[in-house]
Design a protein around this motif. Structure first.
Motif, PDB file in Angstrom:
ATOM      1  N   LEU A  82      38.502  37.079  43.929  1.00 17.41           N
ATOM      2  CA  LEU A  82      38.682  38.254  43.487  1.00 17.41           C
ATOM      3  C   LEU A  82      37.261  38.826  42.345  1.00 17.41           C
ATOM      4  O   LEU A  82      36.952  38.683  41.805  1.00 17.41           O
ATOM      5  CB  LEU A  82      39.575  38.633  42.612  1.00 17.41           C
ATOM      6  CG  LEU A  82      40.273  39.621  41.892  1.00 17.41           C
ATOM      7  CD1 LEU A  82      40.639  41.104  43.009  1.00 17.41           C
ATOM      8  CD2 LEU A  82      40.944  39.325  41.248  1.00 17.41           C
ATOM      9  N   MET A  83      36.769  39.851  43.435  1.00 17.65           N
ATOM     10  CA  MET A  83      35.898  40.305  42.391  1.00 17.65           C
ATOM     11  C   MET A  83      35.902  41.374  41.538  1.00 17.65           C
ATOM     12  O   MET A  83      36.629  42.084  41.483  1.00 17.65           O
ATOM     13  CB  MET A  83      34.978  41.571  43.878  1.00 17.65           C
ATOM     14  CG  MET A  83      34.475  40.830  44.861  1.00 17.65           C
ATOM     15  SD  MET A  83      33.167  39.796  45.132  1.00 17.65           S
ATOM     16  CE  MET A  83      33.863  38.044  44.432  1.00 17.65           C
ATOM     17  N   PRO A  84      35.275  41.708  40.759  1.00 22.71           N
ATOM     18  CA  PRO A  84      35.544  42.591  39.285  1.00 22.71           C
ATOM     19  C   PRO A  84      35.493  43.228  39.576  1.00 22.71           C
ATOM     20  O   PRO A  84      36.296  44.066  38.981  1.00 22.71           O
ATOM     21  CB  PRO A  84      33.478  42.425  38.595  1.00 22.71           C
ATOM     22  CG  PRO A  84      33.446  40.809  38.929  1.00 22.71           C
ATOM     23  CD  PRO A  84      33.806  40.585  40.594  1.00 22.71           C
ATOM     24  N   ASP A  85      34.531  44.614  40.306  1.00 17.67           N
ATOM     25  CA  ASP A  85      35.150  45.813  41.197  1.00 17.67           C
ATOM     26  C   ASP A  85      34.939  46.364  42.986  1.00 17.67           C
ATOM     27  O   ASP A  85      34.144  45.063  43.083  1.00 17.67           O
ATOM     28  CB  ASP A  85      34.363  46.352  39.980  1.00 17.67           C
ATOM     29  CG  ASP A  85      32.933  46.034  39.992  1.00 17.67           C
ATOM     30  OD1 ASP A  85      31.823  45.802  41.443  1.00 17.67           O
ATOM     31  OD2 ASP A  85      32.525  45.716  38.921  1.00 17.67           O
ATOM     32  N   VAL A 111      46.572  48.091  47.562  1.00 14.94           N
ATOM     33  CA  VAL A 111      46.347  47.299  46.092  1.00 14.94           C
ATOM     34  C   VAL A 111      45.021  47.093  46.191  1.00 14.94           C
ATOM     35  O   VAL A 111      44.767  46.689  45.106  1.00 14.94           O
ATOM     36  CB  VAL A 111      47.778  46.293  46.023  1.00 14.94           C
ATOM     37  CG1 VAL A 111      48.647  46.661  46.079  1.00 14.94           C
ATOM     38  CG2 VAL A 111      47.362  45.418  46.815  1.00 14.94           C
ATOM     39  N   SER A 112      44.649  46.712  47.549  1.00 16.85           N
ATOM     40  CA  SER A 112      43.104  46.236  47.242  1.00 16.85           C
ATOM     41  C   SER A 112      42.552  46.047  48.595  1.00 16.85           C
ATOM     42  O   SER A 112      43.272  46.780  49.375  1.00 16.85           O
ATOM     43  CB  SER A 112      42.974  44.143  47.149  1.00 16.85           C
ATOM     44  OG  SER A 112      44.136  44.071  48.975  1.00 16.85           O
ATOM     45  N   ASP A 130      40.387  44.494  43.806  1.00 16.01           N
ATOM     46  CA  ASP A 130      41.518  45.490  43.510  1.00 16.01           C
ATOM     47  C   ASP A 130      41.569  46.900  43.400  1.00 16.01           C
ATOM     48  O   ASP A 130      40.777  46.690  42.994  1.00 16.01           O
ATOM     49  CB  ASP A 130      42.966  44.529  42.795  1.00 16.01           C
ATOM     50  CG  ASP A 130      43.261  43.457  43.161  1.00 16.01           C
ATOM     51  OD1 ASP A 130      43.470  42.869  44.300  1.00 16.01           O
ATOM     52  OD2 ASP A 130      43.764  42.506  42.300  1.00 16.01           O
ATOM     53  N   ARG A 131      42.802  47.335  43.324  1.00 15.82           N
ATOM     54  CA  ARG A 131      42.445  48.453  43.325  1.00 15.82           C
ATOM     55  C   ARG A 131      42.764  48.865  41.547  1.00 15.82           C
ATOM     56  O   ARG A 131      43.769  47.853  41.812  1.00 15.82           O
ATOM     57  CB  ARG A 131      43.049  50.050  44.518  1.00 15.82           C
ATOM     58  CG  ARG A 131      42.321  50.246  45.536  1.00 15.82           C
ATOM     59  CD  ARG A 131      42.936  51.012  46.194  1.00 15.82           C
ATOM     60  NE  ARG A 131      42.813  51.853  47.560  1.00 15.82           N
ATOM     61  CZ  ARG A 131      42.226  51.370  48.855  1.00 15.82           C
ATOM     62  NH1 ARG A 131      43.327  50.192  48.791  1.00 15.82           N
ATOM     63  NH2 ARG A 131      41.898  51.659  49.192  1.00 15.82           N
ATOM     64  N   ALA A 132      43.249  49.670  40.887  1.00 12.53           N
ATOM     65  CA  ALA A 132      43.275  49.863  39.638  1.00 12.53           C
ATOM     66  C   ALA A 132      45.316  49.593  39.921  1.00 12.53           C
ATOM     67  O   ALA A 132      45.968  50.271  41.083  1.00 12.53           O
ATOM     68  CB  ALA A 132      43.210  51.121  38.936  1.00 12.53           C
ATOM     69  N   HIS A 133      45.649  49.091  39.084  1.00 15.58           N
ATOM     70  CA  HIS A 133      47.281  48.496  38.874  1.00 15.58           C
ATOM     71  C   HIS A 133      47.870  50.173  38.778  1.00 15.58           C
ATOM     72  O   HIS A 133      49.038  50.182  39.540  1.00 15.58           O
ATOM     73  CB  HIS A 133      47.096  48.131  37.835  1.00 15.58           C
ATOM     74  CG  HIS A 133      48.789  47.222  38.128  1.00 15.58           C
ATOM     75  ND1 HIS A 133      49.808  47.682  36.841  1.00 15.58           N
ATOM     76  CD2 HIS A 133      49.755  46.808  38.817  1.00 15.58           C
ATOM     77  CE1 HIS A 133      50.692  47.173  36.862  1.00 15.58           C
ATOM     78  NE2 HIS A 133      51.135  46.336  37.898  1.00 15.58           N
ATOM     79  N   ASP A 134      47.316  51.060  38.710  1.00 12.35           N
ATOM     80  CA  ASP A 134      48.353  52.189  38.336  1.00 12.35           C
ATOM     81  C   ASP A 134      48.262  53.392  39.169  1.00 12.35           C
ATOM     82  O   ASP A 134      49.003  54.350  39.424  1.00 12.35           O
ATOM     83  CB  ASP A 134      47.414  53.255  37.230  1.00 12.35           C
ATOM     84  CG  ASP A 134      46.588  53.909  37.209  1.00 12.35           C
ATOM     85  OD1 ASP A 134      45.917  53.673  38.559  1.00 12.35           O
ATOM     86  OD2 ASP A 134      45.242  53.959  35.898  1.00 12.35           O
ATOM     87  N   GLN A 135      47.457  52.765  40.545  1.00 12.92           N
ATOM     88  CA  GLN A 135      47.602  52.826  42.116  1.00 12.92           C
ATOM     89  C   GLN A 135      48.039  52.614  42.890  1.00 12.92           C
ATOM     90  O   GLN A 135      48.704  52.665  43.362  1.00 12.92           O
ATOM     91  CB  GLN A 135      45.936  52.916  42.373  1.00 12.92           C
ATOM     92  CG  GLN A 135      44.979  54.175  41.788  1.00 12.92           C
ATOM     93  CD  GLN A 135      43.424  54.112  42.096  1.00 12.92           C
ATOM     94  OE1 GLN A 135      43.507  53.605  43.658  1.00 12.92           O
ATOM     95  NE2 GLN A 135      42.862  54.455  41.707  1.00 12.92           N
ATOM     96  N   HIS A 215      50.084  41.817  42.623  1.00 11.41           N
ATOM     97  CA  HIS A 215      50.776  42.152  44.413  1.00 11.41           C
ATOM     98  C   HIS A 215      51.004  40.579  44.381  1.00 11.41           C
ATOM     99  O   HIS A 215      51.939  39.758  45.420  1.00 11.41           O
ATOM    100  CB  HIS A 215      49.977  42.705  45.113  1.00 11.41           C
ATOM    101  CG  HIS A 215      48.137  42.629  45.209  1.00 11.41           C
ATOM    102  ND1 HIS A 215      48.301  41.283  45.334  1.00 11.41           N
ATOM    103  CD2 HIS A 215      47.161  42.698  44.663  1.00 11.41           C
ATOM    104  CE1 HIS A 215      46.999  41.207  45.242  1.00 11.41           C
ATOM    105  NE2 HIS A 215      45.919  42.056  44.559  1.00 11.41           N
ATOM    106  N   HIS A 216      50.219  39.813  44.245  1.00 17.54           N
ATOM    107  CA  HIS A 216      49.940  38.535  44.473  1.00 17.54           C
ATOM    108  C   HIS A 216      49.536  37.442  44.376  1.00 17.54           C
ATOM    109  O   HIS A 216      48.233  37.846  44.347  1.00 17.54           O
ATOM    110  CB  HIS A 216      50.649  37.907  46.086  1.00 17.54           C
ATOM    111  CG  HIS A 216      49.561  38.153  47.163  1.00 17.54           C
ATOM    112  ND1 HIS A 216      49.021  39.119  47.503  1.00 17.54           N
ATOM    113  CD2 HIS A 216      49.075  36.994  48.144  1.00 17.54           C
ATOM    114  CE1 HIS A 216      48.176  39.380  48.529  1.00 17.54           C
ATOM    115  NE2 HIS A 216      48.137  37.757  48.569  1.00 17.54           N
ATOM    116  N   HIS A 217      50.088  36.132  43.288  1.00 21.13           N
ATOM    117  CA  HIS A 217      49.117  34.883  43.026  1.00 21.13           C
ATOM    118  C   HIS A 217      48.866  33.846  43.891  1.00 21.13           C
ATOM    119  O   HIS A 217      47.828  32.891  44.570  1.00 21.13           O
ATOM    120  CB  HIS A 217      49.792  34.480  41.657  1.00 21.13           C
ATOM    121  CG  HIS A 217      49.089  34.968  40.432  1.00 21.13           C
ATOM    122  ND1 HIS A 217      50.124  36.567  39.678  1.00 21.13           N
ATOM    123  CD2 HIS A 217      48.079  35.795  39.948  1.00 21.13           C
ATOM    124  CE1 HIS A 217      49.610  36.736  38.627  1.00 21.13           C
ATOM    125  NE2 HIS A 217      48.420  36.696  38.876  1.00 21.13           N
TER     126      HIS A 217
END
Length: 286
Positions: A82-85, A111-112, A130-135, A215-217
């Motif tokens: 997972l990249m920071p952004d 979601v990503s 990831d896209r922002a969680h609120d999206q 979304h999933h671990h």
């Protein structure tokens, strides 16, 4: 510069590290260093620990009794970094293109945004942001809306800064781990009912589990491995991984369930080590 912790890692539990058994340690390690930008943190006679800015993410080990796992064996589908952004995802894609890294796919999951490839021994890799969680969109039953749409790689590439890539950015983590298992009902029974992860999405032949509405671990599928039995000792691929708990109550509940069902486990490295129904090792740690 302080990097904000990814949403995935702030949940009650998250994937902390992964451990692969390989046949050619120098080759595989070199790939993760040069193509993924991980750095060597520890070295031993038969292994290396790789990570980002001193944080261990991936252990690689080998040995004289190692044998290559068949493609349909239970084990790893992919390790997802997972990249920071999104900017860091684009930066990685730009350097990958300039070094002729062979990509196997790219998807927009709502979601990503994710890019897929494999290491030299066929271990699957996902690089994503990831896209922002609120999206994210959630259904009434609490499950998250995901899809597999085409990702515009050219647009992502074009958005990358024109600077020098110096390896994976601080804050890069294992966002999730995707497993190959023998059957889905048994995976649901273990990961949801015993470990306490929530079922966040279901696809044909796959389940996606998480804590704290991520979304999933952990994901599990039977796409290559339907009916697979227990992994043999010394098999290449995923040996084990760590599920790290921010919430001790969730950890205690999972350990109590393991004890109640008399599932074989042992104290190891400050956590509780056990195997899933297919012999994939798992450490639960606080």
């Amino acid at each position: 510069m302080t990097t904000e912790t990814s949403y995935a890692l702030t949940r009650p539990a998250y994937v902390d590290q992964s451990h692969l058994v390989v046949t050619d340690l120098p080759l595989v390690s070199s790939f993760y260093q040069s193509m993924l930008g991980l750095g060597v943190i520890e070295k031993s006679a038969n292994g290396e620990v790789l990570g980002v800015n001193g944080t261990p993410l991936l252990a690689l080990t080998t040995g004289k009794d190692v044998r290559v796992a068949p493609r349909n064996a239970a084990g790893l589908f992919h390790t997802a970094f997972l990249m920071p952004d999104r900017t860091e995802l684009a930066r990685w894609l730009r350097q990958a293109a300039h070094h002729n890294v062979v990509l196997e796919g790219a998807s927009d999951h709502l979601v990503s945004e994710a890019i897929y490839l494999s290491d030299p021994e066929g271990n699957g890799i996902e690089i994503y942001a990831d896209r922002a969680h609120d999206q994210w969109k959630f259904h009434q039953d609490g499950k998250v809306e995901m899809a597999t749409l085409r990702l515009d790689l050219q647009a992502l590439y074009n958005s990358a800064p024109q600077d020098t890539w110096n390896g994976m950015a601080d804050g890069t983590a294992i966002g999730h781990i995707h497993l190959q298992v023998g059957n889905i009902p048994e995976a649901d029974a273990f990961y949801r009912d015993i470990l306490g992860l929530k079922l966040m999405a279901s696809y044909p032949g796959a389940s996606f589990f998480a804590t704290g509405d991520y979304h999933h671990h952990v994901a599990a599928n039977i796409w290559n491995s339907r009916g697979a039995g227990t992994r043999a000792d010394g098999m290449t691929g995923l040996s084990d991984y760590t599920l790290r708990f921010n919430d001790k109550a969730s950890l205690d509940k999972a350990v109590a369930k393991i004890d109640e069902l008399e599932i074989k486990s042992e104290k190891r490295n400050g956590g509780v080590f056990l195997h899933d129904p297919w012999g994939i090792g798992l450490t639960l740690a606080a």
